[in-house]
Design an enzyme around this catalytic site. Structure first.
Site, PDB file in Angstrom:
ATOM      1  N   GLN A 100      37.202  44.045  31.842  1.00 19.34           N
ATOM      2  CA  GLN A 100      38.145  44.039  32.957  1.00 19.34           C
ATOM      3  C   GLN A 100      37.407  44.107  34.291  1.00 19.34           C
ATOM      4  OE1 GLN A 100      41.641  43.701  32.778  1.00 19.34           O
ATOM      5  NE2 GLN A 100      41.322  43.413  34.970  1.00 19.34           N
ATOM      6  N   ASP A 116      38.178  35.168  28.436  1.00 20.00           N
ATOM      7  CA  ASP A 116      38.493  34.996  29.859  1.00 20.00           C
ATOM      8  C   ASP A 116      38.098  33.606  30.339  1.00 20.00           C
ATOM      9  OD1 ASP A 116      39.901  36.874  31.311  1.00 20.00           O
ATOM     10  OD2 ASP A 116      38.189  38.206  31.616  1.00 20.00           O
ATOM     11  N   LYS A 139      47.946  43.976  28.645  1.00 17.27           N
ATOM     12  CA  LYS A 139      47.276  43.197  27.610  1.00 17.27           C
ATOM     13  C   LYS A 139      47.491  43.834  26.239  1.00 17.27           C
ATOM     14  CE  LYS A 139      44.047  41.396  30.976  1.00 17.27           C
ATOM     15  NZ  LYS A 139      42.824  41.621  31.742  1.00 17.27           N
TER      16      LYS A 139
END
Length: 283
Positions: free
Chosen positions: A95, A118, A51
């Site tokens: 995460q 997300d 990322k």
């Protein structure tokens, strides 16, 4: 046809990069993504690194916050609240998975929905359900972009999603439904699963079981999207679909690696730019 996720993801990233460069030329601040990593899970560390690489490529600002395995839920929530209040941060990603002592649901709900790149927050999922504009879950969104890029129209098609997770199965079913597909969600307890899959014009495999689907599960000319990320008996990376057995029978199919996976980060970057534009009231 093999659907090249790396190629399509690069196209998405280049579009984001072009917009970010235009923002810089206009003297505007650039979008910024903050990623929180709790613990030292090797897979999570790799994802976070990828990322960061993606952010650098498109010119998006990147903040990595590393917290120890012993971090309490209260400490993590405090960090999220700090980022929620930070006007220079446009996207927040925690995460997953988190250590067992931390409730993932509470953590996800703590993120400002407008910064939830997300696409997991209940507000964004509700907007998806209602057909309203929202930040979409990255992997399902990426699959829709892949189909668009190969010119595949879902209208009137039979879509079978095998897997009912909140991250992939349910949201991709809603996205396919929004494209006027007829959608079936199947799972481990579905009776006659093979027969159900054989009806699919588009089969989406998201069960997490290596090479579960061979050519007997798909009909001639189906499109197969493989979300699985597993290791086979030889410790080789593979999907839920037996690619070698299915590639000649399918009209189009995603490989593993190099299929759906790269799209997830590309759509994360897209979402970060979208969140920035919404906050800055930029069309």
């Amino acid at each position: 046809m093999i659907i090249n996720g790396k190629e399509i993801s690069l196209k998405v990233k280049d579009e984001v990069k072009e917009e970010v460069e235009k923002l810089k030329e206009d003297g505007k601040r650039v979008p910024t993504l903050a990623v929180i990593l709790v613990g030292r899970n090797p897979a999570s560390m790799t994802y976070v690194k990828n990322k960061e690489i993606g952010c650098r490529y498109v010119g998006i600002g990147s903040i990595k916050i590393e917290m120890s395995e012993q971090t309490t839920q209260e400490e993590l929530l405090k960090q999220i609240n700090t980022l929620n209040a930070d006007c220079s941060v446009d996207g927040i990603l925690v995460q997953l998975p988190l250590p067992a002592h931390i409730d993932e649901t509470i953590v996800i709900e703590a993120i400002d929905p407008k910064k939830d790149v997300d696409g997991f927050h209940p507000v964004n999922i509700a907007n998806l359900f209602l057909g309203k504009a929202s930040l979409l879950p990255c992997t399902p969104y990426g699959m829709m972009v892949m189909l668009e890029n190969i010119g595949y129209d879902l209208e009137g098609k039979e879509v079978v999603v095998v897997g009912r997770s909140n991250i992939v199965g349910k949201p991709v079913a809603l996205l396919a439904l929004s494209k006027s597909a007829t959608v079936t969600i199947a799972h481990s307890r579905t009776k006659n699963l093979k027969a159900v899959c054989q009806k699919a014009d588009v089969l989406i495999a998201a069960v997490g079981q290596a090479k579960m689907f061979d050519d007997s599960y798909i009909k001639e000319g189906a499109v197969v999207l493989d979300v699985g990320m597993n290791r086979d008996a030889n410790n080789k990376l593979c999907g839920d679909v037996d690619f070698e057995k299915c590639k000649d029978k399918a009209q189009a199919i995603t490989p593993v690696p190099g299929g759906v996976g790269p799209m997830t980060i590309a759509m994360l970057l897209h979402n970060t730019l979208k969140a920035y534009k919404q906050r800055e009231n930029i069309d």
